[in-house]
Design a protein around this motif. Structure first.
Motif, PDB file in Angstrom:
ATOM      1  N   ARG A 221      20.181  28.021  17.271  1.00  0.00           N
ATOM      2  CA  ARG A 221      20.196  28.988  18.368  1.00  0.00           C
ATOM      3  C   ARG A 221      21.603  29.232  18.864  1.00  0.00           C
ATOM      4  NH1 ARG A 221      15.942  30.613  21.067  1.00  0.00           N
ATOM      5  NH2 ARG A 221      15.188  30.656  18.941  1.00  0.00           N
ATOM      6  N   THR A 222      22.383  28.151  18.904  1.00  0.00           N
ATOM      7  CA  THR A 222      23.713  28.351  19.452  1.00  0.00           C
ATOM      8  C   THR A 222      24.689  27.278  18.971  1.00  0.00           C
ATOM      9  OG1 THR A 222      24.904  28.673  21.531  1.00  0.00           O
ATOM     10  CG2 THR A 222      23.165  27.053  21.564  1.00  0.00           C
ATOM     11  N   VAL A 223      25.881  27.688  18.641  1.00  0.00           N
ATOM     12  CA  VAL A 223      26.957  26.725  18.434  1.00  0.00           C
ATOM     13  C   VAL A 223      27.951  26.950  19.575  1.00  0.00           C
ATOM     14  CG1 VAL A 223      26.698  26.511  15.953  1.00  0.00           C
ATOM     15  CG2 VAL A 223      28.229  28.237  16.830  1.00  0.00           C
ATOM     16  N   THR A 224      28.262  25.877  20.268  1.00  0.00           N
ATOM     17  CA  THR A 224      29.131  26.001  21.432  1.00  0.00           C
ATOM     18  C   THR A 224      30.348  25.104  21.245  1.00  0.00           C
ATOM     19  OG1 THR A 224      27.184  26.418  22.793  1.00  0.00           O
ATOM     20  CG2 THR A 224      29.215  25.866  23.951  1.00  0.00           C
ATOM     21  N   LEU A 225      31.499  25.731  21.270  1.00  0.00           N
ATOM     22  CA  LEU A 225      32.744  24.969  21.173  1.00  0.00           C
ATOM     23  C   LEU A 225      33.239  24.688  22.591  1.00  0.00           C
ATOM     24  CD1 LEU A 225      35.140  23.841  19.479  1.00  0.00           C
ATOM     25  CD2 LEU A 225      36.179  26.108  19.650  1.00  0.00           C
ATOM     26  N   GLY A 226      33.279  23.420  22.928  1.00  0.00           N
ATOM     27  CA  GLY A 226      33.782  23.026  24.238  1.00  0.00           C
ATOM     28  C   GLY A 226      35.298  22.893  24.182  1.00  0.00           C
TER      29      GLY A 226
ATOM     30  N   ILE B 299      31.539  29.637  23.811  1.00  0.00           N
ATOM     31  CA  ILE B 299      32.610  28.743  24.252  1.00  0.00           C
ATOM     32  C   ILE B 299      32.211  28.146  25.600  1.00  0.00           C
ATOM     33  CG2 ILE B 299      35.006  28.684  25.088  1.00  0.00           C
ATOM     34  CD1 ILE B 299      35.077  29.201  22.172  1.00  0.00           C
ATOM     35  N   SER B 300      32.478  26.872  25.785  1.00  0.00           N
ATOM     36  CA  SER B 300      32.341  26.323  27.138  1.00  0.00           C
ATOM     37  C   SER B 300      33.686  25.715  27.520  1.00  0.00           C
ATOM     38  CB  SER B 300      31.228  25.276  27.202  1.00  0.00           C
ATOM     39  OG  SER B 300      31.565  24.134  26.451  1.00  0.00           O
ATOM     40  N   VAL B 301      34.018  25.791  28.779  1.00  0.00           N
ATOM     41  CA  VAL B 301      35.332  25.311  29.227  1.00  0.00           C
ATOM     42  C   VAL B 301      35.186  24.321  30.384  1.00  0.00           C
ATOM     43  CG1 VAL B 301      36.514  27.424  28.496  1.00  0.00           C
ATOM     44  CG2 VAL B 301      35.684  27.240  30.855  1.00  0.00           C
ATOM     45  N   THR B 302      36.262  23.635  30.669  1.00  0.00           N
ATOM     46  CA  THR B 302      36.342  22.741  31.832  1.00  0.00           C
ATOM     47  C   THR B 302      35.889  23.517  33.078  1.00  0.00           C
ATOM     48  OG1 THR B 302      38.307  21.826  30.796  1.00  0.00           O
ATOM     49  CG2 THR B 302      37.934  21.235  33.094  1.00  0.00           C
ATOM     50  N   PRO B 303      35.073  22.896  33.936  1.00  0.00           N
ATOM     51  CA  PRO B 303      34.647  23.618  35.147  1.00  0.00           C
ATOM     52  C   PRO B 303      35.838  24.292  35.831  1.00  0.00           C
ATOM     53  CG  PRO B 303      33.517  21.522  35.028  1.00  0.00           C
ATOM     54  CD  PRO B 303      34.496  21.554  33.873  1.00  0.00           C
TER      55      PRO B 303
ATOM     56  N   VAL C  10      34.226  16.649  32.200  1.00  0.00           N
ATOM     57  CA  VAL C  10      35.491  15.914  32.289  1.00  0.00           C
ATOM     58  C   VAL C  10      35.470  14.645  31.439  1.00  0.00           C
ATOM     59  CG1 VAL C  10      36.227  16.791  34.520  1.00  0.00           C
ATOM     60  CG2 VAL C  10      34.727  14.807  34.435  1.00  0.00           C
ATOM     61  N   GLY C  11      34.292  14.216  31.002  1.00  0.00           N
ATOM     62  CA  GLY C  11      34.215  13.055  30.125  1.00  0.00           C
ATOM     63  C   GLY C  11      34.333  13.401  28.651  1.00  0.00           C
ATOM     64  N   GLU C  12      34.593  14.660  28.355  1.00  0.00           N
ATOM     65  CA  GLU C  12      34.642  15.138  26.969  1.00  0.00           C
ATOM     66  C   GLU C  12      36.076  15.100  26.426  1.00  0.00           C
ATOM     67  OE1 GLU C  12      31.916  16.923  25.012  1.00  0.00           O
ATOM     68  OE2 GLU C  12      30.883  15.517  26.307  1.00  0.00           O
ATOM     69  N   PRO C  13      36.212  15.065  25.079  1.00  0.00           N
ATOM     70  CA  PRO C  13      37.567  15.149  24.496  1.00  0.00           C
ATOM     71  C   PRO C  13      38.125  16.580  24.598  1.00  0.00           C
ATOM     72  CG  PRO C  13      35.912  15.112  22.770  1.00  0.00           C
ATOM     73  CD  PRO C  13      35.179  14.931  24.064  1.00  0.00           C
ATOM     74  N   ASP C  14      39.303  16.820  24.016  1.00  0.00           N
ATOM     75  CA  ASP C  14      39.905  18.153  24.112  1.00  0.00           C
ATOM     76  C   ASP C  14      38.980  19.244  23.584  1.00  0.00           C
ATOM     77  OD1 ASP C  14      42.327  17.888  25.426  1.00  0.00           O
ATOM     78  OD2 ASP C  14      43.287  17.007  23.665  1.00  0.00           O
ATOM     79  N   TYR C  15      38.334  18.951  22.458  1.00  0.00           N
ATOM     80  CA  TYR C  15      37.372  19.915  21.901  1.00  0.00           C
ATOM     81  C   TYR C  15      36.109  19.165  21.502  1.00  0.00           C
ATOM     82  CZ  TYR C  15      41.395  23.027  21.274  1.00  0.00           C
ATOM     83  OH  TYR C  15      42.498  23.810  21.476  1.00  0.00           O
ATOM     84  N   SER C  16      34.994  19.861  21.495  1.00  0.00           N
ATOM     85  CA  SER C  16      33.802  19.303  20.851  1.00  0.00           C
ATOM     86  C   SER C  16      32.892  20.452  20.435  1.00  0.00           C
ATOM     87  CB  SER C  16      33.075  18.333  21.779  1.00  0.00           C
ATOM     88  OG  SER C  16      32.685  18.986  22.954  1.00  0.00           O
ATOM     89  N   VAL C  17      32.157  20.213  19.366  1.00  0.00           N
ATOM     90  CA  VAL C  17      31.194  21.215  18.909  1.00  0.00           C
ATOM     91  C   VAL C  17      29.790  20.703  19.218  1.00  0.00           C
ATOM     92  CG1 VAL C  17      30.132  22.258  16.879  1.00  0.00           C
ATOM     93  CG2 VAL C  17      32.597  22.157  17.045  1.00  0.00           C
ATOM     94  N   ASN C  18      29.069  21.457  20.015  1.00  0.00           N
ATOM     95  CA  ASN C  18      27.692  21.097  20.324  1.00  0.00           C
ATOM     96  C   ASN C  18      26.746  22.149  19.759  1.00  0.00           C
ATOM     97  OD1 ASN C  18      28.456  18.789  21.851  1.00  0.00           O
ATOM     98  ND2 ASN C  18      28.978  20.140  23.557  1.00  0.00           N
TER      99      ASN C  18
END
Lengths: 105, 452
Positions: free
Chosen positions: B23-28, B77-81, B207-215
């Motif tokens: 359904r979705t690939v989200t790059l944080g 894409i998702s970003v830091t709040p 804020v507990g995530e690394p620089d990037y992540s793929v969910n």
């Protein structure tokens, strides 16, 4: 009666780039001819082929190797899409990893 | 290793006939290191971080669609709040400027949505958080792809009622400014929000995530519905087993795509969230699964048990299939995106009360439902507070995505087309909670040592 299911392949993909081509639809003349000639045109090798009527569908499954092909997967897919439209079939091409991952733990 | 024709056929059928998809690939993306005291420079930093990452994501996701023959419906894409990174620029106009720039970066990068324009205010709001909330109506109505969230509570912090009070007028204003209420569809309010949720509108890069992540968010209500429909006579234990096995297969496919995508983008793989989520396509319906179990219309008595069974089976199947299963795994029950849910509302089988009850066992909460645009702000806040109380007390994520349909009365339909679907406007309780809700303050966190 527990008839063993026909195997499509003993998957041993060393050095190969294997994908499954699945053809589903109504049985009609020329399906094998049209699809295999297209596979040949793109320089893919057919490793295995099986067909069967399942749940009312004519199903043909081919295992093809991309190793010696000069074509892009996108081009092969587009050509298969044209055959599918002309013959009113559903044709898919999917990398072997998907089947391994889903069906084997 | 041997693969049978039957297995190949079964897998091919999932995508061909049963609407199975990623359904979705989200790059944080972490934006904390983009912060700069010079605001234009800060905006440039963010733009230059997001656009190329979005382009790579879209390019590689499209390649994987071809390779595996599994559609990837949304690239996001998702970003830091955003309230966090705007602490030194806490002014309404700057929030709007940031939102417009994010919208442009997302559009030029080719992604469908960008999430994270939000704040975590479970115990209280900073100056920046408050400025963000104030800017939201304009942000949501003047951008196309920016999605916003607020986390207003948790089972540890309790619930920030002052923030919930602010949401009633905020949502009413958003609905007015965006004409048909569509702006509301891009905002979700949470308690216990997960930091790695791949699903919009609530995705953000915690804020507990690394620089990037793929969910990865995977779906497949059509696959589950077909298997449930083909097993009409089995008991509940067997039914759970069947759903578990099916979910296992779906999750394996999702994890394969997720790991491959992460490898190609050279970023860490985060989670695979196997949450059955409907689309407006015929047959791709979660309510359809419930009805295939033997409930005449979703919303009828028995529906809560059916959703509970489905949820648990999906989580169990997913947990076996992957070590990185996300916290929202289970099933969503949005109204507007599910043809059977819409039908149930229109036929009077499903009202707001039962929808709220169902969310006590579903993965998130009351999603994509509409109420009349003239619903008082206090009532909107009360609907939100009720739903979020379920999450705070029961130690689960709950959320609300409510649409205030301007000029509409119960029974009317607003049609947004595409992914968002058609929303039937629902009846709200006509009695007021104003005097209770306006007390504000913070709901104390629940005692967990005496769980029973």
């Amino acid at each position: 009666m527990n008839e063993p299911l026909p195997n499509i392949s003993q998957l041993d993909s060393q050095g190969k780039e294997l994908s499954f081509v699945t053809v589903i639809g109504r049985d009609q003349k020329g399906i094998v001819a049209r699809v295999t000639s297209l596979i040949f045109k793109h320089g893919l090798n057919i490793e295995d082929i099986a067909q069967k009527v399942m749940q009312g569908h004519f199903v043909m499954i081919m295992l093809v190797d991309f190793k010696d092909s000069k074509s892009d997967l996108e081009d092969v897919k587009a050509d298969l899409g044209r055959v599918a439209t002309e013959m009113n079939l559903q044709i898919q091409i999917q990398h072997e990893d998907l089947f391994k991952k889903i069906n084997r733990v | 290793m041997t693969i049978s024709v039957e297995e190949v056929f079964e897998t091919a059928r999932m995508t061909l006939f049963q609407h199975f998809d990623i359904r979705t690939v989200t790059l944080g993306i972490n934006l904390k290191d983009c912060i700069h005291s010079d605001f234009p420079r800060f905006l440039d930093n963010v733009y230059n971080r997001i656009k190329p990452a979005a382009q790579s994501l879209v390019r590689e996701a499209k390649r994987l669609e071809v390779l595996y023959g599994v559609p990837i419906v949304n690239k996001r894409i998702s970003v830091t709040p955003v309230s966090l990174i705007m602490e030194t620029h806490a002014e309404g106009e700057k929030f709007l400027a940031m939102a417009k720039m994010l919208d442009r970066a997302a559009a030029e990068g080719g992604v469908d949505f960008l999430g994270g324009f939000g704040a975590l205010v479970q115990k209280g709001a900073t100056r920046s958080d408050s400025a963000l909330i104030e800017a939201l109506p304009e942000v949501l109505s003047s951008t196309g792809r920016v999605c916003s969230f607020l986390n207003v509570g948790s089972n540890v912090a309790g619930m920030n009622l002052d923030a919930v009070i602010a949401l009633g007028p905020m949502l009413k204003r958003t609905a007015e400014l965006s004409g048909n209420g569509i702006g509301c569809a891009k905002f979700v309010v949470f308690v216990n929000a997960p930091e790695d949720n791949p699903f919009m509108a609530g995705a953000f890069h915690g804020v507990g995530e690394p620089d990037y992540s793929v969910n990865i968010g995977i779906s497949g209500p059509g696959v589950v519905r077909d298997i449930v429909a083909a097993n009409r006579d089995c008991d509940l234990t067997q039914l759970s087993e069947i759903v578990k096995r099916t979910t296992f297969k779906i999750t394996r496919a999702g994890e394969l795509v997720g790991r491959e995508l992460a490898k190609r983008l050279k970023v860490p793989f985060g989670i695979v969230d196997i949450s059955l989520a409907s689309t407006t396509a015929q047959g791709d319906s979660v309510a359809g699964i419930i009805e295939a179990m033997g409930i005449e219309r979703v919303g009828a008595h028995g529906s809560t048990l059916a959703v509970a069974l489905l949820m648990d089976a999906v989580k169990k199947g997913g947990a076996m299939a992957s070590g990185n299963v996300g916290g929202l795994s289970g099933t969503f029950i949005p109204v507007s995106e599910d043809e059977r849910m819409i039908a149930a509302v229109q036929e009077g089988a499903l009202g707001l009360d039962k929808l709220e009850a169902l969310t006590s066992v579903c993965s998130v909460g009351m999603d994509m439902f509409a109420v009349p645009g003239d619903t008082p702000a206090g009532v909107v806040s009360a609907i939100i507070a009720d739903e979020l109380a379920i999450g705070v007390v029961n130690n689960k994520t709950t959320a609300v995505r409510i649409i205030l349909a301007p000029g509409c009365k119960p029974g009317d339909i607003i049609d947004y087309g595409g992914l968002l679907g058609r929303v039937p406007v629902m009846q709200v309780n006509r009695y007021s909670a104003e005097n209770f809700i306006r007390r504000g303050g913070r709901l104390p966190s629940p005692v967990t040592s005496m769980r029973n």
